[in-house]
Design a protein around this motif. Structure first.
Motif, PDB file in Angstrom:
ATOM      1  N   TYR A 341       0.818  -1.204   0.000  1.00 28.49           N
ATOM      2  CA  TYR A 341       0.000   0.000   0.000  1.00 28.49           C
ATOM      3  C   TYR A 341       0.857   1.261   0.000  1.00 28.49           C
ATOM      4  CZ  TYR A 341      -3.554  -3.411   1.241  1.00 28.49           C
ATOM      5  OH  TYR A 341      -4.394  -4.491   1.246  1.00 28.49           O
ATOM      6  N   ALA A 342       2.050   1.168  -0.541  1.00 27.94           N
ATOM      7  CA  ALA A 342       2.952   2.315  -0.604  1.00 27.94           C
ATOM      8  C   ALA A 342       3.632   2.355  -1.967  1.00 27.94           C
ATOM      9  CB  ALA A 342       3.989   2.239   0.507  1.00 27.94           C
ATOM     10  N   ARG A 343       4.033   3.553  -2.368  1.00 23.43           N
ATOM     11  CA  ARG A 343       4.766   3.723  -3.618  1.00 23.43           C
ATOM     12  C   ARG A 343       5.620   4.971  -3.523  1.00 23.43           C
ATOM     13  NH1 ARG A 343       4.419   6.144  -8.729  1.00 23.43           N
ATOM     14  NH2 ARG A 343       2.554   7.333  -8.196  1.00 23.43           N
ATOM     15  N   THR A 344       6.758   4.951  -4.169  1.00 23.69           N
ATOM     16  CA  THR A 344       7.605   6.133  -4.263  1.00 23.69           C
ATOM     17  C   THR A 344       7.513   6.654  -5.687  1.00 23.69           C
ATOM     18  OG1 THR A 344       9.113   5.280  -2.577  1.00 23.69           O
ATOM     19  CG2 THR A 344       9.928   7.047  -3.987  1.00 23.69           C
ATOM     20  N   SER A 345       7.163   7.917  -5.827  1.00 26.89           N
ATOM     21  CA  SER A 345       6.983   8.510  -7.153  1.00 26.89           C
ATOM     22  C   SER A 345       8.326   8.701  -7.851  1.00 26.89           C
ATOM     23  CB  SER A 345       6.270   9.849  -7.039  1.00 26.89           C
ATOM     24  OG  SER A 345       7.135  10.817  -6.461  1.00 26.89           O
ATOM     25  N   SER A 346       8.273   9.066  -9.111  1.00 25.37           N
ATOM     26  CA  SER A 346       9.496   9.292  -9.884  1.00 25.37           C
ATOM     27  C   SER A 346      10.305  10.466  -9.358  1.00 25.37           C
ATOM     28  CB  SER A 346       9.142   9.530 -11.357  1.00 25.37           C
ATOM     29  OG  SER A 346       8.262  10.655 -11.471  1.00 25.37           O
ATOM     30  N   THR A 347       9.643  11.335  -8.598  1.00 31.51           N
ATOM     31  CA  THR A 347      10.348  12.488  -8.003  1.00 31.51           C
ATOM     32  C   THR A 347      10.850  12.189  -6.597  1.00 31.51           C
ATOM     33  OG1 THR A 347       8.271  13.395  -7.144  1.00 31.51           O
ATOM     34  CG2 THR A 347       8.954  14.084  -9.360  1.00 31.51           C
ATOM     35  N   GLY A 348      10.648  10.939  -6.139  1.00 36.73           N
ATOM     36  CA  GLY A 348      11.130  10.552  -4.821  1.00 36.73           C
ATOM     37  C   GLY A 348      10.145  10.789  -3.691  1.00 36.73           C
ATOM     38  N   GLN A 349       8.902  11.165  -4.018  1.00 36.99           N
ATOM     39  CA  GLN A 349       7.899  11.412  -2.978  1.00 36.99           C
ATOM     40  C   GLN A 349       7.281  10.094  -2.522  1.00 36.99           C
ATOM     41  OE1 GLN A 349       4.275  13.631  -4.017  1.00 36.99           O
ATOM     42  NE2 GLN A 349       4.539  14.810  -2.134  1.00 36.99           N
ATOM     43  N   ASN A 350       7.191   9.906  -1.219  1.00 28.88           N
ATOM     44  CA  ASN A 350       6.595   8.696  -0.656  1.00 28.88           C
ATOM     45  C   ASN A 350       5.073   8.842  -0.600  1.00 28.88           C
ATOM     46  OD1 ASN A 350       9.030   7.248  -0.106  1.00 28.88           O
ATOM     47  ND2 ASN A 350       9.394   8.637   1.615  1.00 28.88           N
ATOM     48  N   LEU A 351       4.379   7.895  -1.210  1.00 31.71           N
ATOM     49  CA  LEU A 351       2.928   7.956  -1.317  1.00 31.71           C
ATOM     50  C   LEU A 351       2.277   6.786  -0.591  1.00 31.71           C
ATOM     51  CD1 LEU A 351       2.688   8.715  -5.149  1.00 31.71           C
ATOM     52  CD2 LEU A 351       2.550  10.381  -3.283  1.00 31.71           C
ATOM     53  N   ILE A 352       1.093   7.038  -0.049  1.00 29.68           N
ATOM     54  CA  ILE A 352       0.230   5.983   0.478  1.00 29.68           C
ATOM     55  C   ILE A 352      -0.800   5.663  -0.596  1.00 29.68           C
ATOM     56  CG2 ILE A 352      -1.443   5.335   2.262  1.00 29.68           C
ATOM     57  CD1 ILE A 352      -0.020   7.316   4.127  1.00 29.68           C
ATOM     58  N   ARG A 353      -0.923   4.383  -0.928  1.00 33.89           N
ATOM     59  CA  ARG A 353      -1.905   3.935  -1.914  1.00 33.89           C
ATOM     60  C   ARG A 353      -3.111   3.361  -1.160  1.00 33.89           C
ATOM     61  NH1 ARG A 353      -1.099   0.009  -5.034  1.00 33.89           N
ATOM     62  NH2 ARG A 353      -1.992   0.899  -6.941  1.00 33.89           N
ATOM     63  N   MET A 354      -4.170   4.148  -1.108  1.00 37.85           N
ATOM     64  CA  MET A 354      -5.322   3.762  -0.292  1.00 37.85           C
ATOM     65  C   MET A 354      -6.452   3.241  -1.178  1.00 37.85           C
ATOM     66  SD  MET A 354      -7.191   5.836   2.746  1.00 37.85           S
ATOM     67  CE  MET A 354      -7.486   7.294   1.741  1.00 37.85           C
TER      68      MET A 354
END
Length: 446
Positions: A341-354
Motif C-alpha cells: 500500500y505504498a509507492r515512491t513517485s518518480s520524483t522521490g515522494q513517498n505515497l500511500i496507496r489507499m
C-alpha cells in the motif's frame, strides 16, 4: 343456482389473482430477483488478549460476546458480502489473507467482500499493528496473537458459509435516522490547544444510514445501521471483553426487532460517544453504556419502522479506485506488512496507496468505504455533494491505516494528527477522488 364448470374455473383464477395482488400490495411490489442471507459466528476469546487503545493492557473476563455478522446480497448475477465484526482493528494484510481464502473456497471476488469492524476498544486487534508502532511503540512490545487471528479468520469463513446457506428470497428498504449519541472529541483549551475530550461546537455526524433486509413475507431478516462513534464508553481500567457501544446497541435492537443488527461504523476519527465512564469510576460500571440503548438503539428502531416501502428488484454493482496521497514527510520508514500500500513517485515522494471501494444498489443507494479513521467533515462533504440520495460511508473497512485528518485540524495538533501517517493533503485528495468517482458512476446509473 347452477354455475357451469367454466365459470367456476374462471372464478377460482380471479380469486387467486386477487390474493396475489393483495399480497404484493402488502409488501410493496411483486416478488423480484433479490435474495439475501445472514450468518453469525462467535469470536469471543477464550484466553486473555491484548486490548485496543490506551496503555498496554490485557483482557480479564467477558462482559458481552464478540461476533462476526455477515449479510450476503444476491441480485441473481452478483453476490456481495458485508461483514461487521466486533473487534478493535483488522490489519490490511489480515483482510488480504481472508479475501484470498474466501476466493479459493467460495469464489468470492475481493471487490465483493467488505470486512468492517466496530472499533470497540474492549476487544483485541487482529494482525500486525501497521503504522501505530511508528508513533506508540511501547504499546506493541508484545507481539500480536497469531493464534487468535487465525481463530477469527476461521470463524469468519464459518459465518460466510452460514450466510450462503441461508440465502432466500428477500426485499430491501432504505432510510435515514438521527441520533445525538455522539460528539466531536477534539476539545479546545483557552490557549486553543487540542486534546481528547468533548467539543459540542465542532463538526459531528448525527445521521444514521439504514438498510433493512426483509424476508419475502415481510419479516425482518437483518438491519444494517451506519453511524459514526468510537467504542470507548467503558473505562480504560475496565479490561472485560465487550462490544462497547456498537455491541450494546446491537443486542438491544436485536431483542426489540427480532432481527440481527450489523453495526457499520462511519467517519469516527474525531467522534466520541456522548458519555463515557471515568477511569476512576468505582460505582456502576455499566450504567452509561446501557444508556446508549435509548440514545442510539431507539433511533435505529424508529428509522427501521419508518421504512414502509421495500423492493424485491435489486441491482448490485461494485467498483474501486486507488487514491494516492503523500505520507507525512517526517515518516522515514514504512511497515513491511503495508508495503503493498505504498509507492515512491518518480520524483522521490513517498505515497500511500489507499484502496477505496464502492457498492451501488439500484439507482439511489451508494456505500463507499476506506481503510482509515476518517474525520467526519470529509464524509459529510462527500455525502452532501453526492448525486445519490442515500450515500453511506463504511469506515475502517478492509483494514486501517489510522487517522485521516483535515488540514485545519492537523494545524491544531492533538492526538489524532500525532499518530496519523497522512500529510495535510490527504483529506482533499480523498474527497476529490471519491466525489469524482461518484459523479462518474451516477452518469452510468440509468
Amino acid at each position: 343456482m347452477y354455475l357451469n364448470p367454466t365459470f367456476k374455473k374462471s372464478q377460482s383464477k380471479f380469486l387467486l389473482f386477487l390474493a396475489l395482488f393483495c399480497f404484493s400490495s402488502l409488501y410493496g411490489q411483486e416478488a423480484g430477483n433479490f435474495k439475501a442471507g445472514f450468518g453469525r459466528s462467535n469470536i469471543t476469546p477464550l484466553t486473555p488478549q491484548n486490548l485496543l487503545g490506551y496503555a498496554p493492557r490485557q483482557s480479564n473476563g467477558v462482559r458481552d460476546s464478540l461476533y462476526h455478522k455477515v449479510v450476503v446480497l444476491d441480485d441473481g448475477k452478483k453476490q456481495f458480502y458485508l461483514v461487521a465484526t466486533d473487534l478493535g482493528t483488522i490489519a490490511p494484510n489480515t483482510y488480504d489473507k481472508a479475501a484470498a481464502r474466501l476466493k479459493k473456497m467460495f469464489n468470492i471476488d475481493r471487490a465483493d467482500f467488505w470486512w468492517t469492524n466496530t472499533h470497540t476498544h474492549s476487544a483485541p486487534e487482529t494482525g500486525p499493528p501497521g503504522v501505530i508502532p511508528l508513533f506508540l511503540g511501547d504499546r506493541y512490545e508484545v507481539k500480536h496473537n497469531e493464534a487468535y487471528a487465525q481463530y477469527v479468520e476461521d470463524q469468519l469463513v464459518e459465518a460466510v458459509r452460514l450466510a450462503r446457506k441461508n440465502l432466500s428470497a428477500a426485499r430491501l428498504g432504505v432510510g435515514w435516522g438521527f441520533s445525538r449519541a455522539n460528539i466531536n472529541r477534539r476539545a479546545r483549551g483557552v490557549d486553543n490547544k487540542t486534546f481528547l475530550g468533548e467539543n459540542p461546537d465542532a463538526p459531528v455526524d448525527n445521521r444514521i444510514g439504514l438498510l433493512r433486509i426483509d424476508h419475502a413475507n415481510g419479516k425482518p431478516m437483518a438491519i444494517v445501521a451506519n453511524y459514526a462513534i468510537h467504542g470507548t464508553v467503558l473505562a480504560s481500567t475496565d479490561v472485560r471483553i465487550s462490544g462497547d457501544v456498537p455491541g450494546e446497541v446491537a443486542q438491544y435492537v436485536e431483542e426489540q426487532a427480532g432481527a440481527p443488527l450489523l453495526f457499520v461504523n462511519g467517519a469516527l476519527g474525531n467522534i466520541a460517544p456522548r458519555f463515557s465512564i471515568s477511569v476512576n469510576n468505582t460505582g456502576n460500571k455499566d450504567g452509561q453504556l446501557r444508556q446508549f440503548r435509548k440514545l442510539l438503539g431507539e433511533p435505529i428502531l424508529e428509522a427501521s419502522r419508518k421504512i414502509t416501502a421495500t423492493t424485491g428488484q435489486v441491482r448490485l454493482n461494485t467498483t474501486g479506485i486507488n487514491i494516492e496521497t503523500p505520507r507525512r514527510a517526517d515518516i522515514k520508514t514504512w511497515p513491511d506488512d503495508l508495503k503493498a500500500y505504498a509507492r515512491t513517485s518518480s520524483t522521490g515522494q513517498n505515497l500511500i496507496r489507499m484502496p477505496v471501494q464502492f457498492l451501488r444498489i439500484n439507482d439511489d443507494i451508494m456505500f463507499w468505504s476506506a481503510p482509515c479513521e476518517l474525520f467526519c467533515e470529509v464524509s459529510n462533504e462527500i455525502r452532501n455533494n453526492s448525486p445519490f440520495a442515500y450515500t453511506f460511508y463504511s469506515g475502517i473497512t478492509n483494514g486501517t491505516f489510522g487517522y485521516l485528518c483535515t488540514e485545519d485540524e492537523i494545524k491544531l495538533g492533538g492526538y489524532e494528527p500525532m499518530v496519523s501517517p497522512f500529510s495535510p493533503a490527504a483529506a482533499v485528495d480523498l474527497a476529490e477522488g471519491v466525489s469524482r468517482h461518484l459523479e462518474e458512476i451516477s452518469r452510468q446509473k440509468k
